[in-house]
Design a protein around this motif. Structure first.
Motif, PDB file in Angstrom:
ATOM      1  N   GLY A  97       0.771  -1.235   0.000  1.00  0.00           N
ATOM      2  CA  GLY A  97       0.000   0.000   0.000  1.00  0.00           C
ATOM      3  C   GLY A  97       0.799   1.281   0.000  1.00  0.00           C
ATOM      4  O   GLY A  97       0.225   2.367   0.125  1.00  0.00           O
ATOM      5  N   TYR A  98       2.119   1.210  -0.155  1.00  0.00           N
ATOM      6  CA  TYR A  98       2.944   2.419  -0.200  1.00  0.00           C
ATOM      7  C   TYR A  98       2.939   2.998  -1.618  1.00  0.00           C
ATOM      8  O   TYR A  98       2.424   2.399  -2.565  1.00  0.00           O
ATOM      9  N   THR A  99       3.555   4.162  -1.775  1.00  0.00           N
ATOM     10  CA  THR A  99       3.783   4.765  -3.087  1.00  0.00           C
ATOM     11  C   THR A  99       5.252   5.159  -3.179  1.00  0.00           C
ATOM     12  O   THR A  99       5.816   5.705  -2.222  1.00  0.00           O
ATOM     13  N   GLN A 130      10.922   9.129  -3.592  1.00  0.00           N
ATOM     14  CA  GLN A 130      10.340   9.390  -2.277  1.00  0.00           C
ATOM     15  C   GLN A 130       9.437   8.215  -1.928  1.00  0.00           C
ATOM     16  O   GLN A 130       8.554   7.854  -2.719  1.00  0.00           O
ATOM     17  N   LEU A 131       9.657   7.627  -0.762  1.00  0.00           N
ATOM     18  CA  LEU A 131       8.817   6.525  -0.302  1.00  0.00           C
ATOM     19  C   LEU A 131       7.770   7.080   0.649  1.00  0.00           C
ATOM     20  O   LEU A 131       8.103   7.702   1.661  1.00  0.00           O
ATOM     21  N   VAL A 132       6.505   6.816   0.304  1.00  0.00           N
ATOM     22  CA  VAL A 132       5.384   7.415   1.031  1.00  0.00           C
ATOM     23  C   VAL A 132       4.466   6.315   1.557  1.00  0.00           C
ATOM     24  O   VAL A 132       4.060   5.417   0.812  1.00  0.00           O
ATOM     25  N   ASP A 189      -0.690   6.539   4.661  1.00  0.00           N
ATOM     26  CA  ASP A 189      -1.298   7.717   5.305  1.00  0.00           C
ATOM     27  C   ASP A 189      -0.678   9.025   4.834  1.00  0.00           C
ATOM     28  O   ASP A 189      -1.010  10.100   5.339  1.00  0.00           O
ATOM     29  N   GLY A 190       0.244   8.953   3.860  1.00  0.00           N
ATOM     30  CA  GLY A 190       0.863  10.157   3.313  1.00  0.00           C
ATOM     31  C   GLY A 190       2.184  10.540   3.943  1.00  0.00           C
ATOM     32  O   GLY A 190       2.845  11.485   3.490  1.00  0.00           O
TER      33      GLY A 190
END
Length: 281
Positions: free
Chosen positions: A203-205, A252-254, A257-258
């Motif tokens: 579920g990360y971006t 950038q690893l997000v 929840d942002g």
């Protein structure tokens, strides 16, 4: 006489069709080893385990294929259940790394495949080995070998402690051979659960910003951040490369929840991210 000639011609035509069908059925299967090279063999009392890879095994993400040959008859095993455990032997500790399950490439073939992310290279005092466990018709076997894992000349893997205090590994998987194009990009994102377990995070971006430092740090259009299509899988995105040369892929690893776990946005004053891949082509 004309009827006899017609019958003869019909029989010849039928024979041609049957021969053609037989020839098609006997056509050799696709070469399983096309595009891959054997880099290691492990021999135990019963089997020879062959290890193959598309590219040179090195620090970072590696796709590895396996074949198991029966030493008694030289036949390759098609019905094994296979697992593996890579281990880094350091002076003060031993740990594993991110890895996939080992699965059959095709139902009737002899190859098994998976990936291993060697997050650090070997050195004069520390080394990797690979233990392969497999079961055939209810009987269990094992084999272990050392694996050469030299340092990558390009940055293909990042190991870091995130802003949340968790230890992550972010590894570049594809494209193997980047092109001047919008490339399909595959990345692995893992979290260290303990010294032996590094599961995929879900579920990360992973935000992608390719730049050319030698060309005014210009970027590129049509990039797509890497996300998962399904829980437990690697992440996919789009990486646009507009010319050949040296590229730094700022990341950038997000979290879902942002929260930014690692990496910075590129601005006039921030020219590179602390989380990145790089390569030249």
């Amino acid at each position: 006489m004309k009827r006899i000639i017609k019958n003869i011609l019909a029989m010849i035509a039928l024979g041609t069709v049957l021969t053609s069908c037989s020839s098609n059925e006997d056509t050799p299967a696709t070469d399983e080893l096309a595009g891959i090279n054997k880099f290691k063999e492990i021999v135990n009392d019963t089997h020879t385990i062959e290890l193959y890879s598309h590219m040179t095994v090195e620090q970072g993400y590696n796709e590895i294929k396996i074949r198991i040959k029966d030493n008694a008859n030289s036949n390759y095993v098609k019905n094994a259940e296979v697992s593996w455990t890579p281990l880094m032997h350091m002076s003060m500790m031993t740990h594993s790394c991110p890895k996939s399950a080992v699965e059959k490439v095709t139902p009737n073939g002899t190859l098994y495949e998976g990936y291993i992310v060697f997050q650090m290279p070997q050195n004069d005092m520390e080394y990797w080995d690979l233990k392969i466990d497999y079961t055939i018709n209810g009987t269990s076997y094992t084999a272990t070998t050392t694996i050469d894992v030299p340092e990558s000349t390009e940055r293909r893997v990042n190991t870091f402690t995130g802003s949340d205090g968790e230890k992550y590994i972010v590894a570049y998987a594809e494209p193997h051979h980047p092109k001047v194009s919008v490339n399909d990009m595959i990345v692995g994102i893992f979290k260290m659960q303990d010294m032996m377990h590094f599961p995929v995070v879900d579920g990360y971006t992973l935000k992608i910003d390719p730049r050319m430092p030698s060309m005014g740090n210009h970027g590129s259009p049509n990039n797509v951040d890497a996300v998962q299509q399904k829980a437990g899988e690697l992440y996919t995105g789009k990486m646009a490369l507009t010319m050949t040369g040296y590229w730094k892929i700022n990341l950038q690893l997000v979290k879902p929840d942002g929260t930014v776990v690692k990496g910075e946005s590129i601005t006039d004053s921030v020219t590179e991210s602390s989380l990145y891949f790089d390569f030249e082509f």
